[in-house]
Design a protein around this motif. Structure first.
Motif, PDB file in Angstrom:
ATOM      1  N   TRP A  22       0.818  -1.208   0.000  1.00  0.00           N
ATOM      2  CA  TRP A  22       0.000   0.000   0.000  1.00  0.00           C
ATOM      3  C   TRP A  22       0.855   1.263   0.000  1.00  0.00           C
ATOM      4  N   GLN A  23       0.670   2.072  -1.054  1.00  0.00           N
ATOM      5  CA  GLN A  23       1.382   3.338  -1.252  1.00  0.00           C
ATOM      6  C   GLN A  23       2.897   3.143  -1.369  1.00  0.00           C
ATOM      7  N   LYS A  24       3.305   1.916  -1.719  1.00  0.00           N
ATOM      8  CA  LYS A  24       4.747   1.647  -1.849  1.00  0.00           C
ATOM      9  C   LYS A  24       5.090   0.878  -3.125  1.00  0.00           C
ATOM     10  N   ASN A  25       4.426  -0.261  -3.343  1.00  0.00           N
ATOM     11  CA  ASN A  25       4.842  -1.181  -4.399  1.00  0.00           C
ATOM     12  C   ASN A  25       3.673  -1.661  -5.247  1.00  0.00           C
ATOM     13  N   PHE A  26       3.995  -1.991  -6.488  1.00  0.00           N
ATOM     14  CA  PHE A  26       3.005  -2.565  -7.404  1.00  0.00           C
ATOM     15  C   PHE A  26       2.542  -3.923  -6.872  1.00  0.00           C
ATOM     16  N   PHE A 143      -6.625   0.877  -7.963  1.00  0.00           N
ATOM     17  CA  PHE A 143      -6.820  -0.549  -8.184  1.00  0.00           C
ATOM     18  C   PHE A 143      -7.517  -0.701  -9.534  1.00  0.00           C
ATOM     19  N   VAL A 144      -7.096  -1.694 -10.298  1.00  0.00           N
ATOM     20  CA  VAL A 144      -7.714  -1.972 -11.588  1.00  0.00           C
ATOM     21  C   VAL A 144      -8.363  -3.347 -11.522  1.00  0.00           C
ATOM     22  N   LYS A 151      -6.889  -6.324 -21.621  1.00  0.00           N
ATOM     23  CA  LYS A 151      -6.133  -5.097 -21.867  1.00  0.00           C
ATOM     24  C   LYS A 151      -4.695  -5.313 -21.431  1.00  0.00           C
ATOM     25  N   LYS A 152      -3.756  -4.805 -22.205  1.00  0.00           N
ATOM     26  CA  LYS A 152      -2.336  -4.956 -21.886  1.00  0.00           C
ATOM     27  C   LYS A 152      -1.858  -3.751 -21.076  1.00  0.00           C
ATOM     28  N   TRP A 153      -1.207  -4.061 -19.949  1.00  0.00           N
ATOM     29  CA  TRP A 153      -0.681  -3.033 -19.064  1.00  0.00           C
ATOM     30  C   TRP A 153       0.832  -3.133 -18.979  1.00  0.00           C
ATOM     31  N   ASP A 154       1.497  -2.014 -19.211  1.00  0.00           N
ATOM     32  CA  ASP A 154       2.932  -1.884 -18.964  1.00  0.00           C
ATOM     33  C   ASP A 154       3.115  -0.885 -17.817  1.00  0.00           C
ATOM     34  N   VAL A 155       3.761  -1.331 -16.745  1.00  0.00           N
ATOM     35  CA  VAL A 155       3.952  -0.485 -15.564  1.00  0.00           C
ATOM     36  C   VAL A 155       5.448  -0.329 -15.312  1.00  0.00           C
ATOM     37  N   TYR A 156       5.867   0.897 -14.960  1.00  0.00           N
ATOM     38  CA  TYR A 156       7.285   1.213 -14.813  1.00  0.00           C
ATOM     39  C   TYR A 156       7.599   1.722 -13.408  1.00  0.00           C
ATOM     40  N   LYS A 157       8.871   1.649 -13.053  1.00  0.00           N
ATOM     41  CA  LYS A 157       9.329   2.198 -11.775  1.00  0.00           C
ATOM     42  C   LYS A 157       9.086   3.708 -11.760  1.00  0.00           C
ATOM     43  N   PRO A 158       8.732   4.251 -10.613  1.00  0.00           N
ATOM     44  CA  PRO A 158       8.456   5.691 -10.537  1.00  0.00           C
ATOM     45  C   PRO A 158       9.739   6.521 -10.523  1.00  0.00           C
ATOM     46  N   LYS A 159       9.637   7.735 -11.054  1.00  0.00           N
ATOM     47  CA  LYS A 159      10.740   8.687 -10.972  1.00  0.00           C
ATOM     48  C   LYS A 159      10.459   9.779  -9.942  1.00  0.00           C
ATOM     49  N   ILE A 160       9.241   9.781  -9.428  1.00  0.00           N
ATOM     50  CA  ILE A 160       8.884  10.711  -8.364  1.00  0.00           C
ATOM     51  C   ILE A 160       8.020   9.949  -7.361  1.00  0.00           C
ATOM     52  N   GLU A 161       8.299  10.133  -6.092  1.00  0.00           N
ATOM     53  CA  GLU A 161       7.504   9.478  -5.058  1.00  0.00           C
ATOM     54  C   GLU A 161       6.335  10.368  -4.656  1.00  0.00           C
ATOM     55  N   ASN A 162       5.163   9.779  -4.619  1.00  0.00           N
ATOM     56  CA  ASN A 162       3.961  10.427  -4.091  1.00  0.00           C
ATOM     57  C   ASN A 162       3.664  11.790  -4.711  1.00  0.00           C
ATOM     58  N   PRO A 163       3.511  11.858  -6.035  1.00  0.00           N
ATOM     59  CA  PRO A 163       3.107  13.137  -6.632  1.00  0.00           C
ATOM     60  C   PRO A 163       1.710  13.528  -6.153  1.00  0.00           C
ATOM     61  N   GLY A 190     -11.462 -10.742 -14.298  1.00  0.00           N
ATOM     62  CA  GLY A 190     -11.195 -11.167 -12.928  1.00  0.00           C
ATOM     63  C   GLY A 190      -9.825 -10.808 -12.406  1.00  0.00           C
ATOM     64  N   ASP A 191      -8.929 -10.336 -13.269  1.00  0.00           N
ATOM     65  CA  ASP A 191      -7.598  -9.928 -12.822  1.00  0.00           C
ATOM     66  C   ASP A 191      -7.672  -8.595 -12.077  1.00  0.00           C
ATOM     67  N   VAL A 192      -6.811  -8.452 -11.076  1.00  0.00           N
ATOM     68  CA  VAL A 192      -6.745  -7.229 -10.276  1.00  0.00           C
ATOM     69  C   VAL A 192      -5.292  -6.820 -10.103  1.00  0.00           C
ATOM     70  N   ILE A 193      -4.991  -5.542 -10.316  1.00  0.00           N
ATOM     71  CA  ILE A 193      -3.670  -5.004 -10.018  1.00  0.00           C
ATOM     72  C   ILE A 193      -3.836  -3.723  -9.205  1.00  0.00           C
ATOM     73  N   TYR A 194      -2.775  -3.382  -8.482  1.00  0.00           N
ATOM     74  CA  TYR A 194      -2.731  -2.137  -7.723  1.00  0.00           C
ATOM     75  C   TYR A 194      -1.509  -1.341  -8.158  1.00  0.00           C
ATOM     76  N   ILE A 195      -1.722  -0.064  -8.495  1.00  0.00           N
ATOM     77  CA  ILE A 195      -0.638   0.807  -8.954  1.00  0.00           C
ATOM     78  C   ILE A 195      -0.564   2.017  -8.021  1.00  0.00           C
ATOM     79  N   PRO A 196       0.504   2.147  -7.234  1.00  0.00           N
ATOM     80  CA  PRO A 196       0.635   3.327  -6.367  1.00  0.00           C
ATOM     81  C   PRO A 196       0.796   4.588  -7.200  1.00  0.00           C
ATOM     82  N   ARG A 197       0.469   5.704  -6.600  1.00  0.00           N
ATOM     83  CA  ARG A 197       0.603   6.967  -7.341  1.00  0.00           C
ATOM     84  C   ARG A 197       2.064   7.198  -7.714  1.00  0.00           C
ATOM     85  N   GLY A 198       2.251   7.744  -8.904  1.00  0.00           N
ATOM     86  CA  GLY A 198       3.595   8.038  -9.387  1.00  0.00           C
ATOM     87  C   GLY A 198       4.200   6.968 -10.274  1.00  0.00           C
TER      88      GLY A 198
END
Length: 378
Positions: A22-26, A143-144, A151-163, A190-198
């Motif tokens: 939560w608020q840290k990692n994918f 949450f998605v 749908k295809k999702w590409d998620v990347y490491k953040p360059k800013i924390e908590n925008p 039925g798939d679920v992912i969580y993406i923190p802000r940033g």
């Protein structure tokens, strides 16, 4: 209908999720959720469009928003379907305000995820081989939930924390390469992912359409506390109301005066009794408990643990009781408190075992009511 809540959503212990992700990692749920179409279905979306059961419909394609006047602000159903056929995505903002079962879901989540300004459900219906927005990041936690299609999702490491706004997100979305890629996968029903802000992400459909829910969680931040405190203290601190004249300003002294008491208590009072934060029974009973506590029949009343209250048994004789708003240590009442804090169980003072006498048990329950750790049931 299934009880849609945080446990259903993540499929793991809430405490583990909050600690690790939560608020840290994918996060990706390991097993797909069941009965997702009880929460939302294509028929629901069809009815929403045909009968205009929405507050706000946006239509977009390739990072461009179609002017809402083009489709009669959603009322021109024929044009809406035509735009969808031509590769545009339909975005139903805050659809929980129009569909009761989504609103019930949001209310359940708001009890389990504290310190949120709001939790919203934005629903995306995207045709095949299409893209709604380019690579971007959000200043909200999301949450998605994939409801239908893929749908295809590409998620990347953040360059800013908590925008905290779009400007900050846009500043750090450049120079994203595959070296920053942490997740690339097609989400299916039925798939679920969580993406923190940033966390930057890019989303596309391939050979089939997609219907997904984006649960948007907008948190309170330290900035909100500071702004709230300054606004409150401007009523009593004259220096905050003075005009700028060019003379030197003793900011250190002003800041000390602003933050010379407990910020959290004042700030939390501004939102902690919002109906979206506590269930309505607790909210209704809070005022009864607080205002009429001297008249409550403690020995014959029934009580229940607040959904936000938790207990840690530190030793055989000591516990820590805590919520987002209060934290206390108590001694010599472990047996009584064990009964009180059993999940989903009501109790009376007569149910409490332990060595406390009746008067001490009443005083314990009264203390817990006053601090909103428990509440009197209807």
């Amino acid at each position: 209908m299934r009880n849609f809540d945080m446990n259903w959503l993540i499929g793991t212990q809430i405490s583990d999720f909050k600690e690790k992700y939560w608020q840290k990692n994918f996060f990706q749920r390991k097993k797909r959720v069941n009965n997702v179409n009880e929460l939302l279905s294509l028929k629901d979306i069809n009815d929403v469009i045909v009968w205009s059961k929405f507050n706000d419909l946006a239509i977009a394609k390739n990072n461009k928003i179609i002017p809402s006047s083009t489709y009669g602000y959603g009322k021109d159903t024929h044009t809406v379907f035509q735009l969808f056929t031509n590769g545009c995505s339909l975005i139903f903002d805050k659809l929980n305000e129009s569909l009761p079962k989504l609103d019930f879901f949001v209310e359940n989540l708001s009890k389990q995820i504290p310190y949120q300004k709001s939790i919203l459900t934005n629903v995306y219906l995207t045709p095949d081989n299409s893209q709604t927005f380019n690579l971007h990041c959000d200043w909200q936690d999301v949450f998605v939930i994939q409801v239908a299609g893929s749908k295809k999702w590409d998620v990347y490491k953040p360059k800013i924390e908590n925008p905290i706004n779009d400007t900050q997100c846009d500043q750090y979305i450049t120079d994203i390469t595959n070296e920053n890629l942490i997740y690339s996968q097609v989400l299916e029903k039925g798939d679920v992912i969580y993406i923190p802000r940033g966390f930057p992400h890019e989303v596309k459909t391939n050979e089939e359409f997609s219907l997904h829910i984006t649960l948007t969680c907008i948190p309170y931040t330290i900035k909100d506390i500071i702004e709230f405190q300054i606004s409150e203290k401007s009523n009593t601190i004259e220096d905050l109301r003075k005009p700028i004249t060019g003379d030197s300003i003793d900011f250190k002294d002003i800041i000390h005066n602003i933050f010379n008491d407990k910020i959290n208590h004042n700030f939390s009072d501004n939102f902690k009794y919002n109906p979206s934060d506590l269930n309505r029974i607790e909210l209704n009973n809070f005022f009864i408990n607080r205002l009429e506590i001297g008249n409550l029949d403690f020995f014959h009343s029934t009580f229940r643990k607040s959904s936000f209250a938790n207990i840690d048994f530190l030793t055989e004789n000591q516990v820590k009781i805590h919520s987002p708003f209060e934290k206390v240590n108590l001694e010599n009442a472990n047996k009584e408190l064990k009964t009180i804090f059993e999940e989903k169980k009501t109790f009376k003072i007569s149910d409490l075992s332990g060595h406390l006498n009746q008067t001490e048990k009443m005083q314990l329950v009264q203390f817990l009511v006053q601090n909103n750790f428990i509440y009197k049931c209807e």
